[in-house]
Scaffold this motif. Sequence first.
Motif, PDB file in Angstrom:
ATOM      1  N   GLY A 132      -6.685   1.207 -12.357  1.00  0.00           N
ATOM      2  CA  GLY A 132      -6.610   2.266 -11.212  1.00  0.00           C
ATOM      3  C   GLY A 132      -8.012   2.703 -11.077  1.00  0.00           C
ATOM      4  N   TRP A 133      -8.872   3.141 -11.752  1.00  0.00           N
ATOM      5  CA  TRP A 133      -9.997   3.701 -11.420  1.00  0.00           C
ATOM      6  C   TRP A 133     -10.755   2.671 -10.876  1.00  0.00           C
ATOM      7  CZ3 TRP A 133     -14.667   2.304 -12.919  1.00  0.00           C
ATOM      8  CH2 TRP A 133     -15.093   1.564 -14.248  1.00  0.00           C
ATOM      9  N   LEU A 134     -10.787   1.438 -11.187  1.00  0.00           N
ATOM     10  CA  LEU A 134     -11.346   0.575 -10.392  1.00  0.00           C
ATOM     11  C   LEU A 134     -10.912   0.266  -8.893  1.00  0.00           C
ATOM     12  CD1 LEU A 134     -11.853  -2.082 -13.316  1.00  0.00           C
ATOM     13  CD2 LEU A 134     -13.582  -1.137 -12.481  1.00  0.00           C
ATOM     14  N   LEU A 135      -9.523   0.067  -8.849  1.00  0.00           N
ATOM     15  CA  LEU A 135      -9.119   0.158  -7.643  1.00  0.00           C
ATOM     16  C   LEU A 135      -9.471   1.346  -6.762  1.00  0.00           C
ATOM     17  CD1 LEU A 135      -7.172  -1.643  -5.794  1.00  0.00           C
ATOM     18  CD2 LEU A 135      -5.459  -0.108  -6.573  1.00  0.00           C
ATOM     19  N   ALA A 136      -9.355   2.525  -7.241  1.00  0.00           N
ATOM     20  CA  ALA A 136     -10.028   3.616  -6.615  1.00  0.00           C
ATOM     21  C   ALA A 136     -11.432   3.696  -6.082  1.00  0.00           C
ATOM     22  CB  ALA A 136      -9.751   4.925  -7.264  1.00  0.00           C
ATOM     23  N   LEU A 137     -12.196   2.967  -6.996  1.00  0.00           N
ATOM     24  CA  LEU A 137     -13.619   2.808  -6.884  1.00  0.00           C
ATOM     25  C   LEU A 137     -13.999   1.962  -5.730  1.00  0.00           C
ATOM     26  CD1 LEU A 137     -16.487   3.821  -7.911  1.00  0.00           C
ATOM     27  CD2 LEU A 137     -16.407   1.793  -9.474  1.00  0.00           C
ATOM     28  N   VAL A 138     -13.261   0.772  -5.822  1.00  0.00           N
ATOM     29  CA  VAL A 138     -13.487  -0.195  -4.683  1.00  0.00           C
ATOM     30  C   VAL A 138     -12.630  -0.052  -3.575  1.00  0.00           C
ATOM     31  CG1 VAL A 138     -13.297  -2.704  -4.388  1.00  0.00           C
ATOM     32  CG2 VAL A 138     -14.077  -1.833  -6.387  1.00  0.00           C
ATOM     33  N   THR A 188     -10.766   2.486  -2.005  1.00  0.00           N
ATOM     34  CA  THR A 188     -10.716   3.860  -1.335  1.00  0.00           C
ATOM     35  C   THR A 188     -12.026   3.758  -0.369  1.00  0.00           C
ATOM     36  OG1 THR A 188      -9.629   4.918  -3.006  1.00  0.00           O
ATOM     37  CG2 THR A 188     -10.711   6.406  -1.328  1.00  0.00           C
ATOM     38  N   PRO A 189     -13.203   3.488  -0.364  1.00  0.00           N
ATOM     39  CA  PRO A 189     -14.135   3.488   0.596  1.00  0.00           C
ATOM     40  C   PRO A 189     -14.210   2.605   1.680  1.00  0.00           C
ATOM     41  CG  PRO A 189     -15.157   3.360  -1.759  1.00  0.00           C
ATOM     42  CD  PRO A 189     -13.856   3.286  -1.824  1.00  0.00           C
ATOM     43  N   TYR A 190     -13.410   1.347   1.328  1.00  0.00           N
ATOM     44  CA  TYR A 190     -13.334   0.536   2.378  1.00  0.00           C
ATOM     45  C   TYR A 190     -11.824   0.644   3.288  1.00  0.00           C
ATOM     46  CZ  TYR A 190     -16.943  -1.769   0.447  1.00  0.00           C
ATOM     47  OH  TYR A 190     -18.411  -2.090  -0.107  1.00  0.00           O
ATOM     48  N   PHE A 191     -10.946   1.499   2.892  1.00  0.00           N
ATOM     49  CA  PHE A 191      -9.497   1.800   3.427  1.00  0.00           C
ATOM     50  C   PHE A 191      -9.964   2.453   4.778  1.00  0.00           C
ATOM     51  CE2 PHE A 191      -5.717   3.889   3.809  1.00  0.00           C
ATOM     52  CZ  PHE A 191      -4.843   2.813   3.906  1.00  0.00           C
ATOM     53  N   PHE A 192      -9.129   2.021   5.767  1.00  0.00           N
ATOM     54  CA  PHE A 192      -8.903   2.692   6.777  1.00  0.00           C
ATOM     55  C   PHE A 192      -7.609   2.086   7.784  1.00  0.00           C
ATOM     56  CE2 PHE A 192     -10.664  -0.075  10.034  1.00  0.00           C
ATOM     57  CZ  PHE A 192     -11.462  -0.805   9.527  1.00  0.00           C
ATOM     58  N   ASN A 193      -7.089   2.813   8.559  1.00  0.00           N
ATOM     59  CA  ASN A 193      -5.864   2.406   9.380  1.00  0.00           C
ATOM     60  C   ASN A 193      -6.041   2.570  10.739  1.00  0.00           C
ATOM     61  OD1 ASN A 193      -3.320   1.597   9.980  1.00  0.00           O
ATOM     62  ND2 ASN A 193      -2.353   2.962   8.973  1.00  0.00           N
ATOM     63  N   LEU A 194      -6.000   1.462  11.410  1.00  0.00           N
ATOM     64  CA  LEU A 194      -6.227   1.635  12.932  1.00  0.00           C
ATOM     65  C   LEU A 194      -5.207   2.140  13.573  1.00  0.00           C
ATOM     66  CD1 LEU A 194      -8.259  -1.773  13.505  1.00  0.00           C
ATOM     67  CD2 LEU A 194      -9.118   0.490  13.475  1.00  0.00           C
ATOM     68  N   TYR A 195      -4.034   2.177  13.268  1.00  0.00           N
ATOM     69  CA  TYR A 195      -2.836   2.593  13.744  1.00  0.00           C
ATOM     70  C   TYR A 195      -2.564   4.044  13.794  1.00  0.00           C
ATOM     71  CZ  TYR A 195      -2.054  -2.420  14.088  1.00  0.00           C
ATOM     72  OH  TYR A 195      -2.328  -3.626  14.276  1.00  0.00           O
ATOM     73  N   ALA A 229      -4.171   7.445   0.069  1.00  0.00           N
ATOM     74  CA  ALA A 229      -4.279   6.263  -0.807  1.00  0.00           C
ATOM     75  C   ALA A 229      -4.732   6.554  -2.519  1.00  0.00           C
ATOM     76  CB  ALA A 229      -5.014   4.966  -0.417  1.00  0.00           C
ATOM     77  N   LEU A 230      -6.003   7.357  -2.326  1.00  0.00           N
ATOM     78  CA  LEU A 230      -6.472   7.883  -3.719  1.00  0.00           C
ATOM     79  C   LEU A 230      -5.360   8.836  -4.507  1.00  0.00           C
ATOM     80  CD1 LEU A 230      -9.000   7.875  -5.428  1.00  0.00           C
ATOM     81  CD2 LEU A 230      -9.789  10.125  -4.227  1.00  0.00           C
ATOM     82  N   LEU A 235      -2.198   9.402  -9.164  1.00  0.00           N
ATOM     83  CA  LEU A 235      -0.562   9.578  -9.575  1.00  0.00           C
ATOM     84  C   LEU A 235      -0.092   8.552 -10.517  1.00  0.00           C
ATOM     85  CD1 LEU A 235       1.716  11.518  -9.496  1.00  0.00           C
ATOM     86  CD2 LEU A 235       2.565  10.444  -7.593  1.00  0.00           C
ATOM     87  N   VAL A 236      -0.183   7.240 -10.294  1.00  0.00           N
ATOM     88  CA  VAL A 236      -0.054   6.127 -11.019  1.00  0.00           C
ATOM     89  C   VAL A 236      -0.750   6.199 -12.301  1.00  0.00           C
ATOM     90  CG1 VAL A 236      -0.085   3.510 -11.335  1.00  0.00           C
ATOM     91  CG2 VAL A 236       0.741   4.748  -9.222  1.00  0.00           C
TER      92      VAL A 236
END
Length: 117
Positions: A23-29, A31-38, A50-51, A56-57
């Motif tokens: 979870g913390w690795l996923l949040a670290l990697v 979250t900065p790259y996540f965006f939704n064009l829609y 997302a974070l 929460l998990v």
Amino acid sequence: MEREPLNRETPIMRWANRIIEAGWLLALVFTPYFFNLYTARHFEPDKAMALRSIVLVMLVAWAIKTIERVAVLKERIDWRAWWRVPLAIPALAFAAVFVIATLASVQPWISWWGSYQ
């Protein structure tokens, strides 16, 4: 009757540790790259959601791990030891400031739950 060693780890605790680590690795990697064009706003609300979901998990995994430790190992939780964690008091102060700011805001409901914008 001999007590089990306190550092013994059950399979459930191992899985919970793996989920927390992932979870913390996923949040670290992720979250900065996540965006939704829609969406109307491409970055901030989606990243925050997302974070929050990842955290929460992680909190659920930590709670399961703690319950397992107490139930299986018959270990008592020493709350006084919690205060020896280096960031415990600053984290509590930070959370207290946010709660006070939310309660003192012009619109506490929106301040607590946020809005769609």
